[in-house]
Design an enzyme around this catalytic site. Sequence first.
Site, short mmCIF file in Angstrom:
data_model
loop_
_atom_site.label_atom_id
_atom_site.label_comp_id
_atom_site.label_asym_id
_atom_site.label_seq_id
_atom_site.Cartn_x
_atom_site.Cartn_y
_atom_site.Cartn_z
N ASP A 1 -44.08 12.65 39.69
CA ASP A 1 -43.00 11.81 39.16
C ASP A 1 -42.82 12.13 37.69
OD1 ASP A 1 -41.16 9.84 38.61
OD2 ASP A 1 -42.53 8.16 38.92
N CYS B 1 -25.21 -7.70 26.76
CA CYS B 1 -25.04 -6.54 27.63
C CYS B 1 -25.13 -7.02 29.06
CB CYS B 1 -26.13 -5.51 27.34
SG CYS B 1 -26.15 -4.18 28.54
N CYS C 1 -36.08 11.77 38.05
CA CYS C 1 -34.97 11.07 37.39
C CYS C 1 -33.92 12.06 36.90
CB CYS C 1 -35.49 10.22 36.24
SG CYS C 1 -36.46 11.14 35.05
N CYS D 1 -23.22 2.43 29.55
CA CYS D 1 -22.50 2.55 30.83
C CYS D 1 -21.45 3.65 30.75
CB CYS D 1 -21.79 1.24 31.16
SG CYS D 1 -22.91 -0.13 31.45
N CYS E 1 -16.22 -5.44 30.22
CA CYS E 1 -17.12 -5.36 29.07
C CYS E 1 -16.28 -4.86 27.90
CB CYS E 1 -18.28 -4.40 29.33
SG CYS E 1 -19.28 -4.13 27.85
N GLN F 1 -40.84 1.36 35.63
CA GLN F 1 -39.46 1.44 36.14
C GLN F 1 -38.68 0.19 35.74
OE1 GLN F 1 -37.63 3.66 37.61
NE2 GLN F 1 -39.01 5.21 38.41
N TYR G 1 -48.44 12.35 36.92
CA TYR G 1 -47.51 11.58 36.08
C TYR G 1 -47.49 10.13 36.58
CZ TYR G 1 -45.81 16.33 35.17
OH TYR G 1 -45.71 17.67 34.87
N CYS H 1 -19.66 2.32 24.12
CA CYS H 1 -21.11 2.21 24.23
C CYS H 1 -21.67 3.40 25.00
CB CYS H 1 -21.44 0.91 24.96
SG CYS H 1 -23.20 0.67 25.23
N GLU I 1 -52.23 11.03 34.04
CA GLU I 1 -51.16 10.56 33.15
C GLU I 1 -51.57 10.87 31.71
OE1 GLU I 1 -48.14 8.81 32.96
OE2 GLU I 1 -48.53 8.71 30.81
N1 SAH Z 1 -45.16 7.26 38.24
C1 SAH Z 1 -45.01 6.30 37.17
C2 SAH Z 1 -44.51 6.90 35.85
C3 SAH Z 1 -43.36 7.88 35.94
S1 SAH Z 1 -42.58 8.27 34.41
C4 SAH Z 1 -44.11 5.16 37.62
O1 SAH Z 1 -43.51 5.22 38.68
O2 SAH Z 1 -44.03 4.16 36.89
C5 SAH Z 1 -43.32 9.78 33.95
C6 SAH Z 1 -44.69 9.61 33.37
O3 SAH Z 1 -45.17 10.90 33.01
C7 SAH Z 1 -44.76 8.77 32.11
O4 SAH Z 1 -45.73 7.77 32.30
C8 SAH Z 1 -45.21 9.76 31.02
O5 SAH Z 1 -46.03 9.16 30.05
C9 SAH Z 1 -45.95 10.78 31.82
N2 SAH Z 1 -46.04 12.14 31.25
C10 SAH Z 1 -45.14 12.77 30.45
N3 SAH Z 1 -45.56 14.02 30.20
C11 SAH Z 1 -46.74 14.20 30.86
C12 SAH Z 1 -47.63 15.30 31.00
N4 SAH Z 1 -47.40 16.49 30.40
N5 SAH Z 1 -48.73 15.13 31.75
C13 SAH Z 1 -48.98 13.95 32.37
N6 SAH Z 1 -48.16 12.89 32.27
C14 SAH Z 1 -47.05 13.00 31.52
#
Ligand code: SAH
Length: 452
Positions: free
Chosen positions: A380, A160, A407, A81, A72, A282, A311, A78, A332
Amino acid sequence: MYRKNEIIELDITSLTSDGDGVGRAGELVFFVPNTAVGDTIRAKVLKVKKNVGFGRVEEVMKPSADRIEPECPVSFSCGGCVYRHISYDAECSAKRRKVIDAVTRIGKLPAELVREIIPSENIDGYRNKAMIPVGLDRDGKVVMGYYARHSHHIMHCLRCRLSPDIFNDIIADVYAFLSRCPALVYTPQNRGGIRHLYLRSTAAGEVMFCVIAGKRRFEGDKALYDSLKEKYPQIKSMVVNVNSLDTNVILGDQTFSVWGADSLTDTLCGLRFEIAPEAFYQINHDQTQRLYAKAKEYAALTGAETLLDLYCGAGTIGLTMADSCKELIGVEIIPEAIENARRNAAENSITNARFFCGDATAAAEKLRGEGVRPDVIVVDPPRKGLTPELIDTIVQMSPDRVVYVSCDPATMARDLKLFTEQNYSVKEITPFDMFPRTCHVESVAIISRIFL
Ligand code: SAH
């Protein structure tokens, strides 16, 4: 003492969590990007602090066995990566090491809990989402591409390797269009035109084309939309998102339909998911299916459980588990994502799910107050992890298992430690490479209640 611009020799012996090489010179630890474990390098000293220094490679005197050709042209400038110059095996080891380091140093947990990393089958072209900044350089020429490392400087680059061909083709066409009329590019003065392109695609190859602009309508917009619509039958959704604020936030508050559907629908783990432009989704489709399968294995549902998915985004993780539990509750904070989650349940004929829009910490406390006692909780969170208050509430709800999808290994490790101080034990952690060639690594952990 080392001085700025001095040339030093270093053996690179490890990598930081951001992927920089680490080498020792006397009392100082130096960080040098774009190096590999086993390299001997000559580096230019850029900055020296009390115990650490920062350098730039001048010459690789003895290359590490991990090194490969980056393939690349912009890989070293960049910000996307950081691992293009080492083999994929070496990259996966570095990522597993990053998880082990966090779990042992921050989480104070044994390294043995961390399983082998699950590599990604595709290491190029895996992204189903791209956000491309658009701007003008000092000579007024249009630049499009990616942000340079640690900066908001747009590095001009139209192709990319992490993106599918269709994204790169569309980006090149938009660039050709804008080059003919640079006045369509947003500037703090005109406050009108294009700031970002935002592309998404599904496993079936359908594409969302979103322009993030200072205003809903800007001169030439119709010609741009018409030419893309005609050339790319894969585009099923065209929207414009309006952002007139001078902040780092890319998406604005308002999204308007231009043509076609307002959102894309993707197939994941055998279910259909509608995903609004504002909703998180994702970015590595095939690897997400493996991640969710592992989360489901860790949840060990029998059909009798109440499952809380905190989440939950567009409801994806919980809905893929809804066939194995009695009741699913999702929480969420983004309203569009919750609307998606509700519709996604209905579209997939899932009737045992309900979703709430709100902050996870507040919503969990409210549910607890109402007497909800989930058997399994999936969390999550974004990179900042959970709040200590949420962990307390979860512990008070006393689920048998908590499945933690993360993450960021550092905040996950911090939170795992808090669980282990309150009658829970971490059983295992599986790292997943969701983002080949970048320094990011996903993990899923299973935490179980200790029965006294
Ligand atoms: N579980 C989902 C999203 C994970 S990403 C998946 O696998 O696709 C994390 C998520 O948390 C996002 O959608 C974001 O909008 C949400 N989020 C961020 N802060 C938050 C909070 N304080 N309370 C509830 N959700 C929240």
